[in-house]
Design an enzyme around this catalytic site. Structure first.
Site, short mmCIF file in Angstrom:
data_model
loop_
_atom_site.label_atom_id
_atom_site.label_comp_id
_atom_site.label_asym_id
_atom_site.label_seq_id
_atom_site.Cartn_x
_atom_site.Cartn_y
_atom_site.Cartn_z
N LYS A 157 -42.28 -19.14 15.59
CA LYS A 157 -41.17 -18.89 16.49
C LYS A 157 -41.51 -19.53 17.83
O LYS A 157 -42.47 -19.11 18.49
CB LYS A 157 -40.93 -17.39 16.68
CG LYS A 157 -40.57 -16.62 15.41
CD LYS A 157 -40.55 -15.13 15.68
CE LYS A 157 -40.08 -14.34 14.46
NZ LYS A 157 -40.20 -12.87 14.69
N GLU A 216 -29.11 -9.40 11.30
CA GLU A 216 -29.19 -10.68 10.62
C GLU A 216 -28.25 -10.79 9.42
O GLU A 216 -28.35 -11.72 8.63
CB GLU A 216 -30.64 -10.95 10.20
CG GLU A 216 -31.56 -11.04 11.42
CD GLU A 216 -33.02 -11.17 11.06
OE1 GLU A 216 -33.33 -11.24 9.85
OE2 GLU A 216 -33.84 -11.20 11.98
#
Length: 430
Positions: free
Chosen positions: A334, A205
């Protein structure tokens, strides 16, 4: 204008050079596409991905999912209106027939559901965030920046997966991102000077990977120094995605961390000391994914945000359980954990009705598709986690800049999270 004329799919690549699915829904109003993210750190209760498991891409190909979209799902959804999102998603769930979406595949269902959502926004001639949230949508989320990575996301020995800085003192998304970027630059200089240039390599990330760093407290110290050297003490707090399931051993009921093992009680005491010593406003998955009791105890002991990710997996049934037991006070949302947009929105509404905050989150495997930013705004979430660098991360920030400009004076930074006061008294700047 709103009827589905066709649904197509193709195999594309995510940021890790791994296959994922792109789904296109066609109506008379135009075509809309959605890319499916994929997680590396996955909870055992998540919707199941369908992969080819053959010789291509080490078995990670999604040709089976493409065929499922075009041969099984498309014939069932053609002719239906993209404005009927709940009905479309219920049909997908019914076609699959399993709790874990293992028949059609969670990735397959997610792609179709999201593409239908985006096609609905196209047919309504509305930006996606407005289509999701309605005319009064105005909340711009506080970003959580994963500056130093560990766990499953990196090659470092740090047990915690993400060591985050949170610009809660900013006045806008654009200012928040600018301040965080400057901290990232400063932190890079510190990391290179103390741990070598190789430590500037980044994880999935975009966070740094300091070589030899094993203690989360050392990572937080580095971040604090970067913040303080810039004089930004009044703008930032700290947070962490612990992802404790990754270093939990169910056979011994112990957590392996920093060269030792800890019981649940040991770890709870560690968190208490950590929050006492650092301006930490949020801990995600501080205990393993089935420990509702431990989550409840920590939520009671700490006046800070306790997020359930693997604990809840965006599943209304598990969220109900958590609410009943007082486990956590925030939901990590999510879409591909549960499968459909409708189920994810139901999870968010259930959590919000019961005083839980919502943090909309990316996965470690992302593309440049920016529906995540629109979803965070449309749900009035007030928080977003979407990484730091790499274009698939920065495109989410670029999209938030566009939304902020579109909202103008009507936009409010972080208002969604502040309504529920998720950070407690710890929600103060450094």
């Amino acid at each position: 204008m709103t009827q589905i004329q066709d649904i197509r799919a193709r195999e594309i690549l995510d940021n890790r050079l791994e296959p994922t699915l792109r789904v296109t829904v066609e109506t008379a109003a135009g075509c809309a596409t959605a890319d499916v993210p994929a997680g590396r750190s996955r909870g055992e209760h998540e919707a199941v991905e369908v992969r080819d498991r053959d010789d291509r891409y080490s078995g990670l190909g999604v040709r089976r999912a493409v065929a499922t979209v075009e041969e099984q799902i498309a014939p069932q959804l053609r002719g239906r209106s993209v404005f009927e999102q709940r009905l479309l998603d219920e049909l997908l769930v019914e076609m699959d027939g399993t709790e874990t979406k293992s028949t059609l595949g969670g990735n397959t269902i997610t792609g179709v559901s999201l593409a239908c959502l985006k096609a609905g926004a196209t047919a309504a001639s509305q930006p996606l965030y407005r289509y999701i949230g309605g005319a009064t949508t105005s909340t711009l989320p506080i970003p959580f920046f994963d500056m130093i990575e560990g766990g499953e996301l990196s090659g470092s020995a740090l047990p915690f997966q993400e060591h985050q800085v949170v610009p809660i003192g900013a006045e806008s998304v654009s200012e928040a991102v600018r301040l965080a970027a400057e901290v990232y630059y400063e932190l890079g200089d510190l990391v290179a000077a103390e741990y070598g240039e190789a430590s500037l390599n980044v994880g999935d990330e975009g966070g740094y990977n300091p070589i030899g760093l094993t203690d989360p407290r050392d990572a937080f110290d580095l971040e604090l120094r970067a913040i303080e050297q810039l004089g930004y003490q009044n703008a930032f707090a700290l947070a962490a995605d612990v992802a404790a399931s990754q270093f939990y051993d169910p056979d011994t009921d112990r957590y392996a961390m920093m060269g030792t093992t800890m019981t649940r009680d040991d770890l709870l005491e560690f968190y208490e000391d950590l929050v006492d010593s650092y301006p930490i406003i949020s801990l995600e998955d501080p205990l393993h994914e089935n420990d509702f009791e431990g989550f409840a105890e920590l939520t009671d002991r700490l006046d800070t945000q306790i997020i359930g990710d693997d604990l809840f997996v965006t599943n209304p049934d598990r969220i109900h359980n958590g609410i009943a037991r007082g486990a956590g006070n925030a939901l990590l949302l999510k879409v591909n954990q549960i499968g459909t947009v409708t189920e994810a929105c139901d999870a968010a509404q259930l959590a919000a009705r019961n005083g839980y905050s919502i943090q909309v989150s990316e996965r470690s495997g992302q593309t440049a598709d920016t529906w995540l930013a629109d979803l965070a705004v449309g749900l009035d979430a007030g928080q977003i986690k979407t990484g730091v660098t790499r274009s698939e991360r920065t495109e989410q920030y670029n999209r938030l800049f566009e939304i902020e400009a579109n909202l103008g004076q009507a936009g409010t930074y972080g208002a969604g999270s502040s309504k529920n006061q998720p950070f407690g008294s710890a929600g103060e700047t450094l």
